[in-house]
Design a protein around this motif. Structure first.
Motif, PDB file in Angstrom:
ATOM      1  N   LYS A  74      91.906 -26.746 101.184  1.00 29.04           N
ATOM      2  CA  LYS A  74      90.954 -25.890 100.492  1.00 29.04           C
ATOM      3  C   LYS A  74      90.314 -24.979 101.533  1.00 29.04           C
ATOM      4  O   LYS A  74      90.176 -25.363 102.695  1.00 29.04           O
ATOM      5  CB  LYS A  74      89.885 -26.733  99.795  1.00 29.04           C
ATOM      6  N   VAL A  75      89.909 -23.796 101.135  1.00 26.96           N
ATOM      7  CA  VAL A  75      89.302 -22.843 102.057  1.00 26.96           C
ATOM      8  C   VAL A  75      87.917 -22.461 101.546  1.00 26.96           C
ATOM      9  O   VAL A  75      87.751 -22.107 100.382  1.00 26.96           O
ATOM     10  CB  VAL A  75      90.176 -21.583 102.231  1.00 26.96           C
ATOM     11  N   VAL A  76      86.939 -22.562 102.440  1.00 23.51           N
ATOM     12  CA  VAL A  76      85.568 -22.159 102.141  1.00 23.51           C
ATOM     13  C   VAL A  76      85.275 -20.898 102.948  1.00 23.51           C
ATOM     14  O   VAL A  76      85.330 -20.914 104.182  1.00 23.51           O
ATOM     15  CB  VAL A  76      84.564 -23.271 102.510  1.00 23.51           C
ATOM     16  N   ILE A  77      84.991 -19.809 102.259  1.00 18.39           N
ATOM     17  CA  ILE A  77      84.752 -18.528 102.932  1.00 18.39           C
ATOM     18  C   ILE A  77      83.265 -18.371 103.213  1.00 18.39           C
ATOM     19  O   ILE A  77      82.431 -18.470 102.312  1.00 18.39           O
ATOM     20  CB  ILE A  77      85.269 -17.357 102.083  1.00 18.39           C
ATOM     21  N   GLY A  78      82.927 -18.146 104.470  1.00 20.30           N
ATOM     22  CA  GLY A  78      81.538 -18.050 104.880  1.00 20.30           C
ATOM     23  C   GLY A  78      80.874 -16.749 104.470  1.00 20.30           C
ATOM     24  O   GLY A  78      81.536 -15.765 104.116  1.00 20.30           O
ATOM     25  N   THR A  79      79.558 -16.745 104.562  1.00 25.37           N
ATOM     26  CA  THR A  79      78.773 -15.577 104.151  1.00 25.37           C
ATOM     27  C   THR A  79      78.915 -14.406 105.114  1.00 25.37           C
ATOM     28  O   THR A  79      78.552 -13.275 104.771  1.00 25.37           O
ATOM     29  CB  THR A  79      77.292 -15.953 104.046  1.00 25.37           C
ATOM     30  N   THR A  80      79.433 -14.640 106.314  1.00 28.24           N
ATOM     31  CA  THR A  80      79.585 -13.549 107.280  1.00 28.24           C
ATOM     32  C   THR A  80      80.829 -12.710 107.031  1.00 28.24           C
ATOM     33  O   THR A  80      80.943 -11.604 107.567  1.00 28.24           O
ATOM     34  CB  THR A  80      79.642 -14.098 108.717  1.00 28.24           C
ATOM     35  N   ILE A  81      81.767 -13.220 106.245  1.00 29.80           N
ATOM     36  CA  ILE A  81      82.994 -12.465 105.982  1.00 29.80           C
ATOM     37  C   ILE A  81      82.633 -11.253 105.119  1.00 29.80           C
ATOM     38  O   ILE A  81      82.109 -11.385 104.015  1.00 29.80           O
ATOM     39  CB  ILE A  81      84.049 -13.333 105.292  1.00 29.80           C
ATOM     40  N   GLY A  82      82.916 -10.072 105.650  1.00 30.75           N
ATOM     41  CA  GLY A  82      82.584  -8.840 104.955  1.00 30.75           C
ATOM     42  C   GLY A  82      81.235  -8.264 105.348  1.00 30.75           C
ATOM     43  O   GLY A  82      80.940  -7.105 105.029  1.00 30.75           O
ATOM     44  N   LYS A  83      80.421  -9.053 106.035  1.00 27.62           N
ATOM     45  CA  LYS A  83      79.144  -8.518 106.505  1.00 27.62           C
ATOM     46  C   LYS A  83      79.365  -7.717 107.774  1.00 27.62           C
ATOM     47  O   LYS A  83      80.242  -8.038 108.585  1.00 27.62           O
ATOM     48  CB  LYS A  83      78.143  -9.645 106.776  1.00 27.62           C
ATOM     49  N   LYS A  84      78.525  -6.691 107.998  1.00 27.91           N
ATOM     50  CA  LYS A  84      78.698  -5.837 109.168  1.00 27.91           C
ATOM     51  C   LYS A  84      77.339  -5.428 109.718  1.00 27.91           C
ATOM     52  O   LYS A  84      76.476  -4.951 108.988  1.00 27.91           O
ATOM     53  CB  LYS A  84      79.518  -4.595 108.821  1.00 27.91           C
ATOM     54  N   ASP A  85      77.162  -5.661 110.983  1.00 28.14           N
ATOM     55  CA  ASP A  85      75.986  -5.179 111.704  1.00 28.14           C
ATOM     56  C   ASP A  85      76.504  -4.539 112.989  1.00 28.14           C
ATOM     57  O   ASP A  85      76.726  -5.223 113.981  1.00 28.14           O
ATOM     58  CB  ASP A  85      75.025  -6.331 112.012  1.00 28.14           C
ATOM     59  N   TYR A  86      76.740  -3.235 112.932  1.00 29.36           N
ATOM     60  CA  TYR A  86      77.429  -2.530 114.014  1.00 29.36           C
ATOM     61  C   TYR A  86      78.781  -3.189 114.251  1.00 29.36           C
ATOM     62  O   TYR A  86      79.586  -3.299 113.337  1.00 29.36           O
ATOM     63  CB  TYR A  86      76.560  -2.483 115.273  1.00 29.36           C
ATOM     64  N   THR A  87      79.051  -3.684 115.448  1.00 29.62           N
ATOM     65  CA  THR A  87      80.358  -4.298 115.720  1.00 29.62           C
ATOM     66  C   THR A  87      80.450  -5.747 115.251  1.00 29.62           C
ATOM     67  O   THR A  87      81.527  -6.323 115.185  1.00 29.62           O
ATOM     68  CB  THR A  87      80.658  -4.240 117.237  1.00 29.62           C
TER      69      THR A  87
END
Length: 341
Positions: A74-87
């Protein structure tokens, strides 16, 4: 015992401890210390994906999610995937919280970092590893994730997995090159508990011999910047592997001098040199030494085996390696082998 490498003198009741004593070979009790290996994964276990360093989109991790699910995880996708703060893949606090959540979650049995780049060092000292130490899980990645491997291996003695990440999975598995398929499958094999065994072709600069010890290492640039910090690797009695990319030869030479001057090359069991993608020197400013020559210059007074051109690094042939797990390195005329023991 975790001794500091940068000790010029230590005044004690009995006298002065010199730098030679500080760099002494590990004691028998230290060599026999048990290393913790997280539980291997089985079908139905969950792998978390987080981005503790650079930005990555949800679309970019889709091939890795599909493939790992096809393996039965099973795969749990974290909240940082798709988030962007500069680089970065979100702010420092967003990345820290996402990683901490996955580290503490009893349902998540392994954490795959989605990509490298830069950023883990910005919050490594704020991570609480208490629950992780009680219930270890596999931490997966390379490049910037060397910060995590070094910190965990040095402070907690827990095995981690140096390997490709989500951004290295092929978009179309059916069209992937055989070497790319093999390297991705090595992640599955490692997480499933298979003992890994790799070979490398012979290089003229190889130094023959046999070594046995825990495997540690990763990105050379990262290792050299960790010197003197709580994440600084103790390499005594270890098989050290290093790789790097987009560096000029003079910079690589400087980093190897750092390894030598901090004692990291003095008491190795063995040394593995992986891929080094070199930036071309400007015309008229050629460095004058190859990676082979600069490495052998730094280790000429030692006797341990040295293996060049090992399949690890920022390249297609980047196989999974279990850090802080005992391995045997054999370097001979016909090539080199590294196997888990």
């Amino acid at each position: 015992m975790n001794r500091k490498n940068f000790i010029t003198s230590l005044v004690t009741a009995g006298g002065i401890l010199s730098t030679c004593d500080a760099w002494a070979a590990p004691t028998l009790s230290e060599m026999r210390r048990e290393h913790k290996i997280p539980p291997y994964l089985k079908a139905g276990d969950s792998i978390g994906i987080t981005s503790p360093a650079g930005y990555i989109s949800l679309e970019a991790i889709h091939p890795s999610v599909q493939l790992m699910e096809s393996w039965g995880f099973k795969v749990v996708i974290g909240t940082t995937i798709g988030k962007k703060d500069y680089t970065y893949g979100g702010t420092d606090e967003e990345r820290r919280l996402d990683f901490q959540m996955m580290l503490d979650s009893p349902e998540i049995k392994a954490i795959m970092c989605a990509r490298g780049g830069y950023g883990f060092v910005r919050f490594i000292d704020q991570i609480n590893f208490k629950d992780f130490v009680r219930n270890p899980k596999w931490l997966i990645g390379f490049s910037d994730i060397t910060v995590l491997h070094a910190h965990v291996n040095q402070n907690f003695g827990i095995a981690t997995l140096h390997s490709k990440m989500c951004n290295s999975f092929p978009d179309d598995w059916a069209k992937a090159e055989p070497i790319q398929i093999s390297t991705i499958l090595s992640i599955k094999q490692a997480l499933g508990g298979e003992k890994l065994n790799y070979t490398a072709t012979g290089a003229l600069s190889n130094r023959y011999g046999r070594a046995e010890g825990p495997l540690v290492g990763g990105n050379l640039s990262i290792i050299h910047t960790l010197a003197g910090t709580p994440s600084d690797l103790d390499t005594r009695g270890k098989i050290l592997f290093v790789e790097d990319t987009k560096e000029q030869l003079y910079s690589i030479d400087r980093m190897f001098w750092n390894l030598k001057r901090t004692g990291k090359l003095a008491h190795l069991a063995g040394l593995i040199i992986g891929g080094f993608n070199i930036k071309t020197d400007a015309i008229g400013e050629e460095f004058g030494q190859s990676v082979y020559e600069m490495v052998m210059e730094k280790v000429k007074e030692y006797t341990y085996p040295v293996c060049f051109d090992f399949p690890v690094g920022h390249q297609l042939n980047n196989f999974a390696l279990k850090c802080n797990v005992k391995h045997e390195l054999m370097v001979g005329q016909g090539g080199s082998t590294l196997k888990e023991v």
